[in-house]
Scaffold this motif. Structure first.
Motif, PDB file in Angstrom:
ATOM      1  N   PRO A   8       0.813  -1.215   0.000  1.00 55.46           N
ATOM      2  CA  PRO A   8       0.000   0.000   0.000  1.00 55.46           C
ATOM      3  C   PRO A   8       0.848   1.267   0.000  1.00 55.46           C
ATOM      4  O   PRO A   8       0.347   2.342  -0.276  1.00 55.46           O
ATOM      5  CB  PRO A   8      -0.803  -0.123   1.295  1.00 55.46           C
ATOM      6  CG  PRO A   8       0.009  -1.027   2.164  1.00 55.46           C
ATOM      7  CD  PRO A   8       0.689  -1.989   1.242  1.00 55.46           C
ATOM      8  N   ALA A   9       2.119   1.149   0.321  1.00 53.08           N
ATOM      9  CA  ALA A   9       3.018   2.304   0.296  1.00 53.08           C
ATOM     10  C   ALA A   9       4.387   1.852  -0.187  1.00 53.08           C
ATOM     11  O   ALA A   9       4.743   0.675  -0.096  1.00 53.08           O
ATOM     12  CB  ALA A   9       3.130   2.938   1.685  1.00 53.08           C
ATOM     13  N   ARG A 105      -2.468   6.236   5.184  1.00 51.24           N
ATOM     14  CA  ARG A 105      -2.747   5.584   3.908  1.00 51.24           C
ATOM     15  C   ARG A 105      -1.950   6.199   2.763  1.00 51.24           C
ATOM     16  O   ARG A 105      -2.284   6.023   1.587  1.00 51.24           O
ATOM     17  CB  ARG A 105      -4.247   5.656   3.609  1.00 51.24           C
ATOM     18  CG  ARG A 105      -5.102   4.938   4.665  1.00 51.24           C
ATOM     19  CD  ARG A 105      -6.576   5.108   4.394  1.00 51.24           C
ATOM     20  NE  ARG A 105      -6.960   4.499   3.119  1.00 51.24           N
ATOM     21  CZ  ARG A 105      -7.280   3.214   2.977  1.00 51.24           C
ATOM     22  NH1 ARG A 105      -7.238   2.404   4.026  1.00 51.24           N
ATOM     23  NH2 ARG A 105      -7.627   2.728   1.809  1.00 51.24           N
ATOM     24  N   PRO A 107       0.655   6.786  -0.144  1.00 49.79           N
ATOM     25  CA  PRO A 107       1.303   5.824  -1.040  1.00 49.79           C
ATOM     26  C   PRO A 107       2.830   5.916  -1.028  1.00 49.79           C
ATOM     27  O   PRO A 107       3.503   5.095  -1.636  1.00 49.79           O
ATOM     28  CB  PRO A 107       0.759   6.215  -2.416  1.00 49.79           C
ATOM     29  CG  PRO A 107       0.506   7.685  -2.299  1.00 49.79           C
ATOM     30  CD  PRO A 107       0.030   7.896  -0.878  1.00 49.79           C
ATOM     31  N   GLY A 202       3.076   8.803  -8.552  1.00 47.78           N
ATOM     32  CA  GLY A 202       3.222   7.537  -9.238  1.00 47.78           C
ATOM     33  C   GLY A 202       3.991   7.573 -10.528  1.00 47.78           C
ATOM     34  O   GLY A 202       4.005   6.581 -11.273  1.00 47.78           O
TER      35      GLY A 202
END
Length: 213
Positions: A8-9, A105, A107, A202
């Motif tokens: 998740p990260a 949460r 990333p 990303g």
């Protein structure tokens, strides 16, 4: 070594000589930060290395640092968003407690410290590495910034700081060469912030680090 399922990260490892601006870049990025300095060994650890020809502990040698515990914390943050880490007092050369680090949460987070390059390959193999960056301001600028910071924070005695400062100034180019050889991308503050911003949304780095074999 097993490969983790998609995390998740992911982590950006931020290294560079002591005083090169890692904490400043980390703060300006706005990303959560894991301080790798908290994984130093304690001052009474018999495995601590010494500066050649001196009785000084070599706190700039990777053997003064617990890479295994650091990697465990990085992977746990990537898997769960939370981990417990030591609280380390540099002036005492001792761990004074523990604290929880929670990246939520997000990333992406930064793990910064002078030994970050030492775990590039392991983080890459575990599937948690987003990028690895090496900061350098040049030996003279780094010497001045490091000495003033360490003096202000009372990290060690003044004679020790002077001896360490001169030694690291002479070694800075070889330190950067080692860290880039381990896979870190050498850059200045502005380029580092740009790559961090790209990683946060990303985008793949323009030149992804490839550790030497």
């Amino acid at each position: 070594m097993s490969i983790l399922s998609p995390s998740p990260a992911r982590v950006v490892l931020l290294c560079g000589p002591s005083g090169s601006g890692k904490s400043l870049v980390s703060a300006r990025s706005g990303l959560p930060v894991l301080r790798l300095d908290d994984f130093y060994k304690e001052g009474d650890d018999p495995t601590l290395p010494q500066v050649a020809g001196s009785s000084d502990i070599d706190w700039d040698h990777p053997d003064s640092w617990d890479a295994d515990v650091a990697v465990t914390a990085i992977v746990e943050l990537c898997r769960t968003g939370r981990t417990n880490v030591p609280v380390y007092d540099l002036s005492l050369s001792a761990r004074t407690g523990t604290e929880a680090v929670d990246v939520g949460r997000t990333p992406l987070f930064i793990a910064e410290g002078i030994f970050a390059a030492e775990v590039i390959t392991r983080c890459q193999e575990l599937g948690v590495l987003a990028d690895a960056l090496c900061l350098s301001r040049g030996p003279v600028r780094t010497f001045r910034r490091r000495f003033l910071r360490d003096l202000k924070e009372g990290r060690k005695s003044v004679p020790f700081l002077v001896r360490r400062g001169w030694r690291l100034m002479r070694l800075e180019r070889s330190i950067v060469a080692r860290q880039t050889g381990l896979g870190a991308y050498a850059c200045g503050k502005d380029e580092a912030l740009g790559r961090l911003a790209a990683a946060a949304v990303g985008r793949r780095p323009a030149a992804a680090p490839t550790p030497s074999t």
